[in-house]
Design an enzyme around this catalytic site. Sequence first.
Site, PDB file in Angstrom:
ATOM      1  N   LYS A 160      97.275 -14.048  41.628  1.00 39.59           N
ATOM      2  CA  LYS A 160      98.302 -15.480  42.961  1.00 39.59           C
ATOM      3  C   LYS A 160      96.435 -15.241  43.948  1.00 39.59           C
ATOM      4  O   LYS A 160      96.130 -14.663  44.356  1.00 39.59           O
ATOM      5  CB  LYS A 160      98.621 -14.915  43.740  1.00 39.59           C
ATOM      6  CG  LYS A 160      99.313 -16.252  44.934  1.00 39.59           C
ATOM      7  CD  LYS A 160      98.844 -15.625  45.879  1.00 39.59           C
ATOM      8  CE  LYS A 160      98.703 -17.116  47.133  1.00 39.59           C
ATOM      9  NZ  LYS A 160      98.150 -17.673  47.127  1.00 39.59           N
TER      10      LYS A 160
ATOM     11  N   GLU B 156      92.041  -4.439  49.813  1.00 37.22           N
ATOM     12  CA  GLU B 156      89.907  -4.581  50.146  1.00 37.22           C
ATOM     13  C   GLU B 156      90.268  -5.610  51.160  1.00 37.22           C
ATOM     14  O   GLU B 156      90.583  -6.483  50.925  1.00 37.22           O
ATOM     15  CB  GLU B 156      89.612  -4.723  49.173  1.00 37.22           C
ATOM     16  CG  GLU B 156      88.972  -3.515  47.754  1.00 37.22           C
ATOM     17  CD  GLU B 156      88.500  -2.681  48.407  1.00 37.22           C
ATOM     18  OE1 GLU B 156      87.842  -2.560  49.686  1.00 37.22           O
ATOM     19  OE2 GLU B 156      88.886  -1.686  48.102  1.00 37.22           O
TER      20      GLU B 156
ATOM     21  N   CYS C 142      82.429  -9.756  51.959  1.00 35.62           N
ATOM     22  CA  CYS C 142      82.947  -9.057  52.475  1.00 35.62           C
ATOM     23  C   CYS C 142      81.422  -7.687  53.063  1.00 35.62           C
ATOM     24  O   CYS C 142      81.305  -7.122  53.742  1.00 35.62           O
ATOM     25  CB  CYS C 142      83.992  -8.086  52.269  1.00 35.62           C
ATOM     26  SG  CYS C 142      83.654  -7.776  50.100  1.00 35.62           S
TER      27      CYS C 142
ATOM     28  N   GLU D 242      84.642  -9.679  62.042  1.00 39.78           N
ATOM     29  CA  GLU D 242      84.340 -10.313  61.042  1.00 39.78           C
ATOM     30  C   GLU D 242      84.299 -11.678  61.320  1.00 39.78           C
ATOM     31  O   GLU D 242      85.257 -12.340  61.735  1.00 39.78           O
ATOM     32  CB  GLU D 242      84.729 -10.043  59.928  1.00 39.78           C
ATOM     33  CG  GLU D 242      84.354 -10.697  58.540  1.00 39.78           C
ATOM     34  CD  GLU D 242      85.241 -10.476  57.318  1.00 39.78           C
ATOM     35  OE1 GLU D 242      86.436 -10.321  57.524  1.00 39.78           O
ATOM     36  OE2 GLU D 242      84.727  -9.679  56.012  1.00 39.78           O
TER      37      GLU D 242
HETATM   38  P1  NAD Z   1      93.036 -14.619  53.372  1.00 40.90           P
HETATM   39  O1  NAD Z   1      93.751 -13.194  53.826  1.00 40.90           O
HETATM   40  O2  NAD Z   1      92.921 -15.275  53.836  1.00 40.90           O
HETATM   41  O3  NAD Z   1      93.595 -14.668  51.804  1.00 40.90           O
HETATM   42  C1  NAD Z   1      94.043 -13.803  50.574  1.00 40.90           C
HETATM   43  C2  NAD Z   1      94.891 -13.369  49.645  1.00 40.90           C
HETATM   44  O4  NAD Z   1      96.326 -14.125  50.238  1.00 40.90           O
HETATM   45  C3  NAD Z   1      94.734 -15.295  49.645  1.00 40.90           C
HETATM   46  O5  NAD Z   1      95.551 -15.565  47.421  1.00 40.90           O
HETATM   47  C4  NAD Z   1      96.177 -16.424  50.356  1.00 40.90           C
HETATM   48  O6  NAD Z   1      97.030 -17.459  49.600  1.00 40.90           O
HETATM   49  C5  NAD Z   1      96.978 -14.785  50.241  1.00 40.90           C
HETATM   50  N1  NAD Z   1      97.850 -14.641  51.350  1.00 40.90           N
HETATM   51  C6  NAD Z   1      98.006 -15.444  52.734  1.00 40.90           C
HETATM   52  N2  NAD Z   1      98.861 -14.829  53.272  1.00 40.90           N
HETATM   53  C7  NAD Z   1      99.473 -14.684  52.374  1.00 40.90           C
HETATM   54  C8  NAD Z   1     101.192 -14.039  52.970  1.00 40.90           C
HETATM   55  N3  NAD Z   1     102.153 -13.930  54.086  1.00 40.90           N
HETATM   56  N4  NAD Z   1     102.030 -13.250  51.828  1.00 40.90           N
HETATM   57  C9  NAD Z   1     101.110 -12.938  50.471  1.00 40.90           C
HETATM   58  N5  NAD Z   1      99.919 -12.788  50.972  1.00 40.90           N
HETATM   59  C10 NAD Z   1      99.022 -14.844  51.313  1.00 40.90           C
HETATM   60  O7  NAD Z   1      91.943 -13.970  53.222  1.00 40.90           O
HETATM   61  P2  NAD Z   1      90.548 -15.916  52.575  1.00 40.90           P
HETATM   62  O8  NAD Z   1      89.835 -15.859  53.676  1.00 40.90           O
HETATM   63  O9  NAD Z   1      90.659 -15.474  51.473  1.00 40.90           O
HETATM   64  O10 NAD Z   1      89.257 -14.576  52.233  1.00 40.90           O
HETATM   65  C11 NAD Z   1      88.514 -14.216  53.398  1.00 40.90           C
HETATM   66  C12 NAD Z   1      88.975 -12.062  53.559  1.00 40.90           C
HETATM   67  O11 NAD Z   1      88.277 -11.639  52.497  1.00 40.90           O
HETATM   68  C13 NAD Z   1      87.388 -11.889  54.295  1.00 40.90           C
HETATM   69  O12 NAD Z   1      88.256 -10.917  55.654  1.00 40.90           O
HETATM   70  C14 NAD Z   1      86.270 -10.752  53.750  1.00 40.90           C
HETATM   71  O13 NAD Z   1      86.488  -9.698  54.268  1.00 40.90           O
HETATM   72  C15 NAD Z   1      87.589 -10.341  52.283  1.00 40.90           C
HETATM   73  N6  NAD Z   1      86.924  -9.724  51.660  1.00 40.90           N
HETATM   74  C16 NAD Z   1      87.339  -8.019  51.302  1.00 40.90           C
HETATM   75  C17 NAD Z   1      87.038  -8.250  50.165  1.00 40.90           C
HETATM   76  C18 NAD Z   1      86.475  -6.096  49.896  1.00 40.90           C
HETATM   77  O14 NAD Z   1      86.683  -6.364  48.698  1.00 40.90           O
HETATM   78  N7  NAD Z   1      86.742  -5.829  50.624  1.00 40.90           N
HETATM   79  C19 NAD Z   1      86.031  -8.718  49.152  1.00 40.90           C
HETATM   80  C20 NAD Z   1      86.063  -9.853  49.318  1.00 40.90           C
HETATM   81  C21 NAD Z   1      86.391 -10.858  49.964  1.00 40.90           C
END
Ligand code: NAD
Length: 476
Positions: A171, A246, A280, A378
Amino acid sequence: MRFQSYINGQWVVGSSEGVDENPSDLAAPVGAYGIVDAALTSQAVDAAAAAAPAWGLSNPQQRADILDAIGSEIIARRDELGRLLALEEGKTLGESIGEATRAGQIFKFFAGEALRIPGERLASTRPGVDVEITREPVGVVGIIAPWNFPLAIPAWKIAPALAYGNTVVFKPAEIVPGCAWAIAEIISRAGLPEGVFNMVLGAGRVVGQALVEHPKLDALTFTGSVGTGTALHRQAAARGLKIQMEMGGKNPLVVLADADLDKAVECAVNGAFFSTGQRCTASSRLIVEDGIHDAFVKRVQERLAQIKVGNPLDASVHIGPVASKAQLDTDLAYIRAGHEDGGQLLFGGEQVQCATEGHFLAPTLFAVEADHRIAREEIFGPVAAVLRARDYEHALALANDTEFGLCGGIVTTSLKYATHFKRSAQVGMVMVNLPTAGVDPHVPFGGRKGSSYGPREQGRYAVEFYTTVKTAYTAA
Ligand code: NAD
């Protein structure tokens, strides 16, 4: 172009439609995508569960060949995939082509790992008994990915899942359906049996939730924000799901007074602002020792004045747009918070007008105190905070004074401080004289504290999450 989901070997249109926005040109969207509902997501998990037993027993050479072919095609088409990524997410074309190449390399790495699944045989403490330790696939793996590395992150989850014999329901984030479709399209032609790989496009709270709640899901690997990750963690724990999380970072880059100034400035500008700060691993806290602080800030300001923000397809552009309106609103809210908390704006702080309407934001630098919001939370945009440190010990304390623990860096010419920092930084990844962002694909990736939970991703350490251990005793 209308991007579709892929379920049980079929392309699925979905029940409604979303717009795939181009953050550099809001008047020219990349395309549209079909949104699936909870029922279709459930069908994808059912298909993955039905395919799991046979795929789990498949010949590792077959899996290796398929992954290698996927990797080869991604690398061969890196320019085209990079262009799609640049249009959809806003990274510069150079960064995007680099990410596409990385995604292909990751598939090739795990093609090799499929043939190297480790096991052990030990002497038993009982006479006449053999003990063997083997690794088996976990089963159906749910993959929930963010938008900021829409080719590389899916690759580093899908490739090990398939290599170790698991089936997949992937997803992607809502704003990058094109990249998700492109990966799925390549995988769909690689010779996998039906149901082994599925991809579902839709909202996190609908599709993501249906995936996480499905009783046939065996494991969940999530990369995204702390808020979503924490909520999913609770749900997964309640039902005993194996998880890997992550999440965010607030990564420190320490600059000591003995640092090579040129190197320090390049590490800071690259780590904090390239990829629009949407990494990230971004260096969002620049912790600078007194003796070099003013010279460092001046040089960073001069360097930022040379940075061009604009359309990522333009080769002269260094920083593309913010990926979405929602992320831009977050960035602007943090810029306001920087002022409200008493920070001193050192550079940027405003939107940039370009030839097309898009989410362009100037690289923004604030001098702050350690308790300011932009020093603690962040942001995930091109907004960085500079903190002044009295000495190395103070800098280290500031670096570790965070709920996050993804990565940290130090710029110094002192072996003593470099060595001490490597040992003392409370992070999963530590860099000396390098930007905090930028990692190798064949070694573990992940953090500590609030940044990560569960086994590491990437390299051969990925085997921990994507397999389960079995101990077998045999008597003659
Ligand atoms: P997000 O948490 O908004 O979304 C991530 C994913 O989760 C998306 O696919 C989203 O559709 C899904 N999602 C959202 N609500 C959900 C729910 N209730 N149930 C199941 N899935 C759900 O994050 P984002 O804005 O897409 O990405 C940015 C974040 O990702 C930042 O905080 C960044 O630090 C983090 N990130 C971390 C790493 C790492 O490896 N540590 C790498 C890249 C990004």
